[in-house]
Design a protein around this motif. Structure first.
Motif, PDB file in Angstrom:
ATOM      1  N   SER A 128      41.905  32.742  37.043  1.00  0.00           N
ATOM      2  CA  SER A 128      42.006  33.662  35.906  1.00  0.00           C
ATOM      3  C   SER A 128      40.629  33.979  35.332  1.00  0.00           C
ATOM      4  O   SER A 128      40.352  35.132  34.978  1.00  0.00           O
ATOM      5  CB  SER A 128      42.902  33.053  34.826  1.00  0.00           C
ATOM      6  N   LEU A 129      39.769  32.985  35.241  1.00  0.00           N
ATOM      7  CA  LEU A 129      38.405  33.226  34.769  1.00  0.00           C
ATOM      8  C   LEU A 129      37.640  34.127  35.723  1.00  0.00           C
ATOM      9  O   LEU A 129      36.880  35.002  35.292  1.00  0.00           O
ATOM     10  CB  LEU A 129      37.668  31.896  34.593  1.00  0.00           C
ATOM     11  N   THR A 133      36.294  37.751  34.693  1.00  0.00           N
ATOM     12  CA  THR A 133      34.868  38.072  34.805  1.00  0.00           C
ATOM     13  C   THR A 133      34.658  39.349  35.612  1.00  0.00           C
ATOM     14  O   THR A 133      33.862  40.223  35.226  1.00  0.00           O
ATOM     15  CB  THR A 133      34.108  36.909  35.455  1.00  0.00           C
ATOM     16  N   ALA A 134      35.371  39.467  36.731  1.00  0.00           N
ATOM     17  CA  ALA A 134      35.248  40.679  37.548  1.00  0.00           C
ATOM     18  C   ALA A 134      35.709  41.906  36.771  1.00  0.00           C
ATOM     19  O   ALA A 134      35.066  42.968  36.815  1.00  0.00           O
ATOM     20  CB  ALA A 134      36.059  40.513  38.835  1.00  0.00           C
ATOM     21  N   ALA A 135      36.815  41.779  36.026  1.00  0.00           N
ATOM     22  CA  ALA A 135      37.308  42.913  35.243  1.00  0.00           C
ATOM     23  C   ALA A 135      36.337  43.277  34.127  1.00  0.00           C
ATOM     24  O   ALA A 135      36.119  44.452  33.829  1.00  0.00           O
ATOM     25  CB  ALA A 135      38.680  42.574  34.653  1.00  0.00           C
ATOM     26  N   VAL A 177      44.546  39.217  29.603  1.00  0.00           N
ATOM     27  CA  VAL A 177      45.288  39.973  30.614  1.00  0.00           C
ATOM     28  C   VAL A 177      45.477  39.142  31.876  1.00  0.00           C
ATOM     29  O   VAL A 177      46.561  39.114  32.471  1.00  0.00           O
ATOM     30  CB  VAL A 177      44.554  41.291  30.940  1.00  0.00           C
ATOM     31  N   ALA A 178      44.437  38.428  32.293  1.00  0.00           N
ATOM     32  CA  ALA A 178      44.500  37.659  33.540  1.00  0.00           C
ATOM     33  C   ALA A 178      45.533  36.545  33.470  1.00  0.00           C
ATOM     34  O   ALA A 178      46.311  36.345  34.418  1.00  0.00           O
ATOM     35  CB  ALA A 178      43.119  37.092  33.863  1.00  0.00           C
ATOM     36  N   ILE A 224      50.732  45.297  38.152  1.00  0.00           N
ATOM     37  CA  ILE A 224      51.291  46.144  37.098  1.00  0.00           C
ATOM     38  C   ILE A 224      50.926  45.615  35.717  1.00  0.00           C
ATOM     39  O   ILE A 224      50.586  46.386  34.800  1.00  0.00           O
ATOM     40  CB  ILE A 224      52.816  46.264  37.261  1.00  0.00           C
ATOM     41  N   ILE A 225      50.972  44.299  35.531  1.00  0.00           N
ATOM     42  CA  ILE A 225      50.633  43.734  34.227  1.00  0.00           C
ATOM     43  C   ILE A 225      49.148  43.935  33.927  1.00  0.00           C
ATOM     44  O   ILE A 225      48.767  44.225  32.779  1.00  0.00           O
ATOM     45  CB  ILE A 225      51.033  42.253  34.169  1.00  0.00           C
ATOM     46  N   CYS A 226      48.297  43.785  34.940  1.00  0.00           N
ATOM     47  CA  CYS A 226      46.877  44.091  34.729  1.00  0.00           C
ATOM     48  C   CYS A 226      46.694  45.553  34.319  1.00  0.00           C
ATOM     49  O   CYS A 226      45.912  45.866  33.411  1.00  0.00           O
ATOM     50  CB  CYS A 226      46.072  43.781  35.993  1.00  0.00           C
TER      51      CYS A 226
END
Length: 275
Positions: A128-129, A133-135, A177-178, A224-226
């Protein structure tokens, strides 16, 4: 001029001028610890009831979860929710499933303990981290306002966002979000796959269909949730591009039906590092 007349002091002011340009309070403002970490061990302040509602809604109506961020932004002036209750609750669920997987698919107590720690700290928190971070570095730059190369007008501002306000992607929100996108993955790949493993990890068409569909649903939910999470931010545009991986998942799912059982070949990767 009467020498006995005294000049009154101004209340709330300082008798000495600040020639440094910033006050000590202003300098300490940037050194504050993030509120998420401040509340990390303040369990009475955590809203576990809200976290349970979010988990339920993520499965049946995920759009509701991110619809409420407008009200949070209005009252807290931040998109990020500095409440670790969701993280704690999902970590606890991962702990339970790690114990179950460890008992079923490892050969020793030590291996089961290692698998439990892997589920919580690597599969859930570290991944998740990494995704957050990428997002944080790519979503804001590629889908933010004023990005050259993307057609179309900018999206309208949100209900409580004025022009020029709040137009910055927060890392804490990316993490929100993640971890919320991970919850359906936990349901489908860590719970349902564990329960259905004897049925779906077989070399026949029915097992392959249902087992591979399990992975398609889990990855589809995650994507979809992202998308819903970043689509809720009024200063991001063309967020529909975040849905593009779903087409890749659908193509790979269709191809896999011709003889590649995903649970049988990919499922054992969940316990790598514990044996």
């Amino acid at each position: 001029m009467n020498p006995h007349i005294s000049i009154p002091r101004q209340h709330g002011g300082s008798s000495t001028a600040n020639f440094g340009g910033t006050t000590p309070a202003a300098r300490s403002e940037g050194l504050r610890m993030p509120r998420f970490f401040k509340r990390l061990f303040k369990f009475p302040q955590m809203d576990f009831e809200m976290a349970i509602w979010e988990m339920t809604s993520l499965l049946i109506a995920p759009k509701k979860v991110f619809r409420s961020i407008y009200y949070h932004k209005q009252t807290r002036n931040t998109w990020h929710r500095p409440d670790p209750s969701f993280t704690y609750l999902l970590s606890f669920f991962m702990l339970l499933t790690g114990i179950a997987w460890g008992i079923a698919y490892t050969n020793s107590v030590g291996a089961a303990v290692r698998l439990t720690f892997l589920f919580v700290f690597v599969h859930f928190l570290a991944v998740s981290l990494l995704v957050a971070t990428a997002a944080f570095f790519f979503v804001g730059r590629l889908l933010g306002p004023g990005i050259a190369g993307l057609p179309g007008r900018r999206r309208q501002q949100g209900l409580f966002t004025r022009e020029g306000e709040g137009e910055m992607l927060e890392f804490g929100y990316c993490f929100d979000v993640a971890i919320r996108a991970f919850f359906p993955v936990w349901v489908w790949l860590y719970v349902m796959q564990f329960v259905l493993w004897p049925l779906i990890a077989r070399d026949n068409l029915i097992s392959t269909f249902f087992g591979n569909t399990l992975y398609l649903v889990a990855l589809g939910y995650y994507t979809i949730i992202c998308f819903l999470g970043y689509n809720a931010l009024p200063f991001l545009h063309h967020t529909e591009l975040l849905l593009s991986p779903t087409f890749v998942y659908a193509i790979l799912w269709f191809i896999s039906l011709f003889g590649f059982n995903i649970p049988k070949h990919v499922g054992p990767l969940l316990v790598i590092g514990a044996r």
